[in-house]
Design an enzyme around this catalytic site. Structure first.
Site, short mmCIF file in Angstrom:
data_model
loop_
_atom_site.label_atom_id
_atom_site.label_comp_id
_atom_site.label_asym_id
_atom_site.label_seq_id
_atom_site.Cartn_x
_atom_site.Cartn_y
_atom_site.Cartn_z
N ASP A 284 0.84 -1.20 0.00
CA ASP A 284 0.00 0.00 0.00
C ASP A 284 0.87 1.25 0.00
O ASP A 284 0.54 2.26 -0.62
CB ASP A 284 -0.87 0.05 1.27
CG ASP A 284 -1.93 -1.01 1.25
OD1 ASP A 284 -1.96 -1.78 0.27
OD2 ASP A 284 -2.71 -1.08 2.22
N CYS B 293 1.16 -29.06 -12.68
CA CYS B 293 1.72 -30.22 -13.36
C CYS B 293 0.59 -31.23 -13.53
O CYS B 293 -0.02 -31.65 -12.55
CB CYS B 293 2.85 -30.81 -12.52
SG CYS B 293 3.30 -32.47 -13.07
N LYS C 152 -0.95 6.52 8.22
CA LYS C 152 -0.79 5.08 8.02
C LYS C 152 0.52 4.59 8.62
O LYS C 152 1.57 5.24 8.48
CB LYS C 152 -0.82 4.76 6.52
CG LYS C 152 -2.15 5.15 5.88
CD LYS C 152 -2.86 3.97 5.28
CE LYS C 152 -2.59 3.77 3.86
NZ LYS C 152 -3.28 2.80 3.14
N LYS D 82 -10.10 12.64 13.55
CA LYS D 82 -11.31 13.34 13.10
C LYS D 82 -11.60 14.50 14.05
O LYS D 82 -11.43 14.36 15.25
CB LYS D 82 -12.52 12.38 13.14
CG LYS D 82 -12.38 11.19 12.23
CD LYS D 82 -13.53 10.21 12.41
CE LYS D 82 -13.30 8.98 11.56
NZ LYS D 82 -14.18 7.88 11.90
N LEU E 253 -10.27 8.91 2.66
CA LEU E 253 -9.62 9.82 3.59
C LEU E 253 -8.29 10.23 2.98
O LEU E 253 -7.62 9.41 2.35
CB LEU E 253 -9.33 9.12 4.91
CG LEU E 253 -10.51 8.79 5.81
CD1 LEU E 253 -10.06 7.89 6.95
CD2 LEU E 253 -11.09 10.08 6.37
N ASP F 74 0.59 4.17 -2.63
CA ASP F 74 0.23 5.54 -2.26
C ASP F 74 1.27 6.54 -2.76
O ASP F 74 0.93 7.64 -3.22
CB ASP F 74 0.07 5.65 -0.75
CG ASP F 74 -1.17 4.91 -0.27
OD1 ASP F 74 -2.04 4.63 -1.11
OD2 ASP F 74 -1.25 4.59 0.94
N LYS G 2 -7.32 2.74 12.43
CA LYS G 2 -7.80 2.56 11.05
C LYS G 2 -7.84 1.05 10.80
O LYS G 2 -6.81 0.39 10.72
CB LYS G 2 -6.86 3.25 10.08
CG LYS G 2 -7.35 3.24 8.64
CD LYS G 2 -6.50 4.18 7.80
CE LYS G 2 -7.06 4.35 6.41
NZ LYS G 2 -7.27 3.12 5.68
S1 IVH Z 1 -13.87 7.38 8.55
C1 IVH Z 1 -15.39 10.30 5.33
N1 IVH Z 1 -12.70 5.86 10.33
O1 IVH Z 1 -10.45 3.84 5.61
C2 IVH Z 1 -14.62 9.44 6.25
N2 IVH Z 1 -12.52 5.22 8.04
O2 IVH Z 1 -9.38 5.59 3.29
C3 IVH Z 1 -15.16 8.10 6.38
N3 IVH Z 1 -11.32 3.11 7.70
O3 IVH Z 1 -13.14 3.99 3.40
C4 IVH Z 1 -14.23 7.10 6.88
N4 IVH Z 1 -10.91 2.69 9.80
O4 IVH Z 1 -12.92 1.92 4.86
C5 IVH Z 1 -12.94 6.05 9.02
N5 IVH Z 1 -11.77 4.59 12.05
C6 IVH Z 1 -12.01 4.78 10.75
C7 IVH Z 1 -11.56 3.87 9.76
C8 IVH Z 1 -11.83 4.14 8.42
C9 IVH Z 1 -10.77 2.26 8.57
C10 IVH Z 1 -11.31 2.92 6.22
C11 IVH Z 1 -12.65 3.12 5.56
C12 IVH Z 1 -12.47 4.21 4.59
C13 IVH Z 1 -10.97 4.23 4.38
C14 IVH Z 1 -10.53 5.60 4.03
#
Ligand code: IVH
Length: 664
Positions: A32, A422, A310, A286, A82, A36, A113
Site C-alpha cells: 500500500d 503439473c 498510516k 477526526k 480519507l 500511495d 484505522k
Molecule cells: S472514517 C469520510 N474511520 O479507511 C470518512 N474510516 O481511506 C469516512 N477506515 O473507506 C471514513 N478505519 O474503509 C474512518 N476509524 C475509521 C476507519 C476508516 C478504517 C477505512 C474506511 C475508509 C478508508 C478511508
C-alpha cells in the site's frame, strides 16, 4: 515537456495495472505504501501540468468493488475516502491548518484505522434494512443478506433513543485467527490463498451463499454515523450512544486536545496493534464536532475534517539468493524465494512467497536483487517489491519454469488462472506424497502416520498411490529403519480402523480438487454411493447446494480419469466405505419431497443449520433466495422485511418453527 507526458502516462498505466491486480484479481502486487507514493506522485504531476488532464486517469476515481451479481444501490451520502499520510509532519500540518481555519478550540478524536472492507448500514425504526459496499463511492453492491450473518452487527437495535432513520459506516473484518484457518483450509483443498484479511473479508462479502459467509466468522467495527437528528454534536459522543444501541464500537478510541496526545496515541498503537485480533493499518484523526466538521467541509474526494496516518508495514530489505518451485498435492506450482536471512517482526525470515508468474514478471525479478519482505501477521511472509536501484546487474532474470521441477512434465496454465500446474498427477513424486499425506490426515482417514513416514514409504517403493497403503504388510514394515513390532502393530491396526471411516470422509480423503470437507458431505448426501456419484451429470452436480461450475467440472474430470477409476476399484476391494450406511439412510424420509424451503431469521428451538439438515434428511431442498420454486419460507425472529414482503407478494406460505416441526 515530452518527458513529463511520458512519465505521467507511464504512472497511469502502472497504477491502472496495480488497481486491477488488487480489486479484480485480489492479488496485490505492491505494498500500500508504494502504491500511495506512486498515486501521490501522479496527483502532484497532474496538478502541476493540467494540460495533460485525462478524465480516465486513475486519480479520477476510487477503485471500484462493484460485482455484477449483486443489485447496485446508490449511497444516500457518497462514501468518500480519507486523505492519508505516512509522515508525522503532515499530521502536524493538518492540526495547524485546522486550528487556523476554525479559529477556536477543538477536540480531535483518534481512532484505529481498521483494515477490512468498508460497509454502509442503514437502520430504519431500529431495524437493519440495507448493507451496501463502498463500490465506486457513489453506488455499491447490496450485500444485506451476507451482512445479516455477521454476529456483531445488530439486526434490531437496543434501547429507544436512536434516530428513526440513519446510516452507520464501518469496516467488516476477518480476524487473524479466522483468516489463518481459512487459508489453511484453502491450501489443503488446493485453492488459491487470500493475500490478507482485507481481501478475505471483501471476497467473503461478495459470496453468493450467505451460509458460507456465516461460516467464515466475520467481525465488524463501526466508526461513522450519518443522518438527520443525531443525538449529539460530538462524533465521539454519538459513537458512545451507538455502542448502547448494540453496535461494536472500538474502545481504543480517544479524544485528544493537543498534538502531543495525538502522537502519543500513534506511537502507542504502532506497537500495541500487533496484539489486536484484527488487522489495522493506521490511525484516523477526526474533528469531533459536527458543526466544526461542516465548517471545514469536504474536497471532492475526502473530508477536510479528517486525515489518516498510516503505519509503515513492517518490512525488511534482503537479498534474493534463489527461487524454488514447489509442487503441491494437486499439482499447483508455487514459487518460493530463498532469502538472505533477515529479522522481521521478531522472527528470522529465510523464505517468502512469490505468488505467481505475473507477480514475478511485474517485479522484473533477478537473482541477487534486494527485495522488500513483509509479514503483516500472515503465516507466510511475502515479497512486496524490489529495490531496483540496488541491483547489481549480475544476477540471472527469474523466469517461471515451464516444466515440472519434480517430473519434467510440461506445466499447464489455465487462461483464467494465475497458477501453473503439473498434470502428471499419477506419477509426480511430490503430488503422490502430498495426496497420501492428505488421505491419512486426521479429518480424512485418520491413519496414524505423518509426512516423514509417507516419505519413508515412498523411498522404500512401498507406495505410489493411496491404495498401496492397504497392501503394506507387517513384515514390510519390520524391514524399514526405526520400525519395531509395536509400531508395525499400530500401523496395521490403524489401517484396519480406517475401513470404518464413513463415506463422506472417504470422498474428502480422495483429494478431488475443490472437494473439501463440506463439499464432500454435500456430495455424499446427494449421491448415496460412489456409483451414483460416478454417474452424476454436470446438471445433477450443479443442482446440489453450493456446488458450482468449478467443483462440478473437477468432479467430472476426476471420475473420467481411468487411473482414478482403477484406484477406487482397488480401495473398494480393500473394504473402504463407498456408500452412506443403511442405518443413516433409514433416518431419512420423503415427507418433504419436491418442496423447496427458504430459511430466514433466527430461531429458538433449533439452529438454522439443524433446520437445513432436517429439510434435506426428509427429502426437501434448501434455497437461499425466494423464487417461483419456493414452497415455504421458514421464518424466524428478525426476518428481513424485504424478504417478508417478497414472500407475501408471491403468495408463498410463511411458517414458523413450530409449524415446520409439526410437518415432520
Ligand atoms: S472514517 C469520510 N474511520 O479507511 C470518512 N474510516 O481511506 C469516512 N477506515 O473507506 C471514513 N478505519 O474503509 C474512518 N476509524 C475509521 C476507519 C476508516 C478504517 C477505512 C474506511 C475508509 C478508508 C478511508
Amino acid at each position: 515537456m515530452e518527458e513529463i507526458r511520458i512519465k505521467i502516462e507511464t504512472l497511469r498505466k502502472e497504477i491502472d495495472n496495480w488497481n486491477y491486480q488488487y480489486y479484480v484479481l485480489s492479488q496485490p502486487v505492491i505494498s500500500d505504501f508504494e502504491f500511495d507514493l506512486k498515486l501521490k506522485e501522479l496527483e502532484r504531476l497532474e496538478a502541476e501540468y493540467p494540460e495533460y488532464n485525462d478524465p480516465y486517469s486513475p486519480t479520477q476515481r476510487v477503485g471500484s468493488d462493484i460485482n455484477k451479481n449483486f443489485v447496485q444501490v446508490e449511497h444516500a451520502y457518497p462514501m468518500l475516502s480519507l486523505a492519508n499520510t505516512y509522515s508525522e509532519e503532515e499530521v502536524a500540518d493538518f492540526y495547524n491548518r485546522t486550528k487556523k481555519s476554525l479559529n477556536e478550540d477543538f477536540e480531535l478524536v483518534c481512532e484505529l484505522k481498521y483494515d477490512g472492507a468498508s460497509i454502509s448500514l442503514t437502520y430504519e425504526n431500529g431495524l437493519l434494512v440495507r448493507a451496501i459496499t463502498r463500490g465506486d463511492g457513489v453506488r455499491g453492491d447490496d450485500v444485506t443478506a451476507n451482512v445479516r450473518t455477521i454476529s456483531s452487527i445488530p439486526l434490531k437495535l437496543h434501547g429507544e433513543n436512536y434516530p428513526d432513520l440513519f446510516e452507520i459506516r464501518g469496516e467488516i473484518l476477518m480476524p487473524w485467527a479466522s483468516f489463518n484457518q481459512l487459508n489453511k483450509e484453502r491450501e489443503e483443498q488446493g485453492e488459491s490463498l487470500f493475500a490478507n484479511p482485507r481481501n478475505a473479508s471483501s471476497g467473503t462479502l461478495k459470496l453468493q451463499n450467505p451460509a458460507t459467509v456465516a461460516s467464515r466468522k466475520l467481525d465488524s467495527y463501526l466508526y461513522y454515523i450519518l443522518g438527520e437528528g443525531l443525538p449529539n454534536d460530538g462524533h465521539y459522543e454519538n459513537l458512545e450512544m451507538a455502542r448502547s444501541w448494540g453496535f461494536k464500537i472500538s474502545n481504543t478510541t480517544k479524544k485528544c486536545k493537543s498534538l502531543q496526545e495525538v502522537f502519543d496515541f500513534i506511537n502507542y498503537w504502532d506497537t500495541e496493534r500487533k496484539n489486536l485480533p484484527v488487522a489495522t493499518d493506521g490511525v484516523v484523526l477526526k474533528i469531533n464536532s459536527a458543526r466544526q466538521q461542516l465548517n471545514l467541509g469536504w474536497t471532492s474526494k475526502s473530508p477536510r475534517w479528517a486525515i489518516a496516518y498510516k503505519f509503515q508495514a513492517e518490512s525488511a530489505e534482503t537479498r534474493l539468493n534463489s527461487v524454488d518451485f514447489q509442487v503441491g498435492r494437486t499439482g499447483t506450482v508455487t514459487p518460493v524465494a530463498n532469502l538472505e536471512p533477515v529479522s522481521l517482526s521478531g522472527t528470522i525470515v529465510k523464505r517468502a512467497s512469490l505468488h505467481n508468474e505475473d507477480i514475478i514478471n511485474s517485479f522484473d525479478l533477478h537473482i541477487g536483487d534486494m527485495c522488500y519482505v513483509e509479514k503483516g501477521g500472515e503465516i507466510i511472509p511475502k515479497i512486496t517489491g524490489v529495490n531496483i536501484e540496488a541491483r547489481s546487474m549480475t544476477g540471472e532474470k527469474v523466469n517461471f519454469i515451464k516444466t515440472c521441477p519434480a517430473c519434467s512434465t510440461p506445466l499447464i496454465r489455465e487462461p483464467s488462472e494465475a497458477a501453473y500446474y503439473c498434470p502428471n498427477h499419477a506419477n509426480c513424486a511430490p503430488q503422490i506424497k502430498g495426496m497420501i499425506e492428505h488421505f491419512v490426515s486426521r479429518k480424512a482417514m485418520y491413519i496414524n502416520i505423518g509426512a516423514e513416514t509417507v516419505e519413508q514409504f515412498y523411498n522404500a517403493g512401498l507406495v505410489r498411490n493411496v491404495a498401496d497403503l492397504y497392501d503394506i504388510k507387517h513384515s514390510d514394515l519390520l524391514n524399514l529403519e526405526r520400525w519395531g513390532k509395536k509400531s508395525a502393530d499400530n500401523f496395521v491396526e490403524s489401517i484396519k480402523e480406517s475401513l470404518q471411516i464413513p463415506y463422506n470422509r472417504v470422498l474428502y480423503a480422495l483429494g478431488i480438487r475443490f472437494v473439501g470437507e463440506t463439499v464432500a458431505g454435500r456430495l455424499a448426501r446427494a449421491f448415496h454411493n460412489i456409483d451414483q456419484l460416478k454417474a452424476a451429470t454436470y446438471e445433477q452436480l450443479i443442482a446440489v447446494e453450493e456446488i458450482g461450475e468449478r467443483i462440478a467440472k473437477s468432479v467430472l474430470e476426476y471420475f473420467a480419469d481411468i487411473a482414478n477409476q482403477a484406484l477406487i476399484n482397488r480401495l473398494q476391494l480393500h473394504g473402504l466405505q463407498f456408500a452412506v450406511r443403511e442405518e443413516i439412510l433409514a433416518e431419512r424420509t420423503n415427507i418433504l419431497q419436491g418442496k423447496t424451503f427458504v430459511i430466514s431469521g433466527t430461531f429458538s428451538l433449533h439452529s438454522r443449520d439443524e433446520y437445513k439438515a432436517m429439510i434435506e434428511k426428509n427429502g426437501g431442498k434448501n434455497s437461499s433466495s425466494i423464487s417461483g420454486n419456493t414452497s415455504f419460507v421458514l421464518a424466524g425472529e428478525n426476518m428481513g422485511p424485504a424478504k417478508l414482503e417478497k414472500a407475501r407478494k408471491s403468495g408463498i406460505k410463511i411458517i414458523n418453527e413450530k409449524e415446520f416441526l409439526s410437518m415432520l
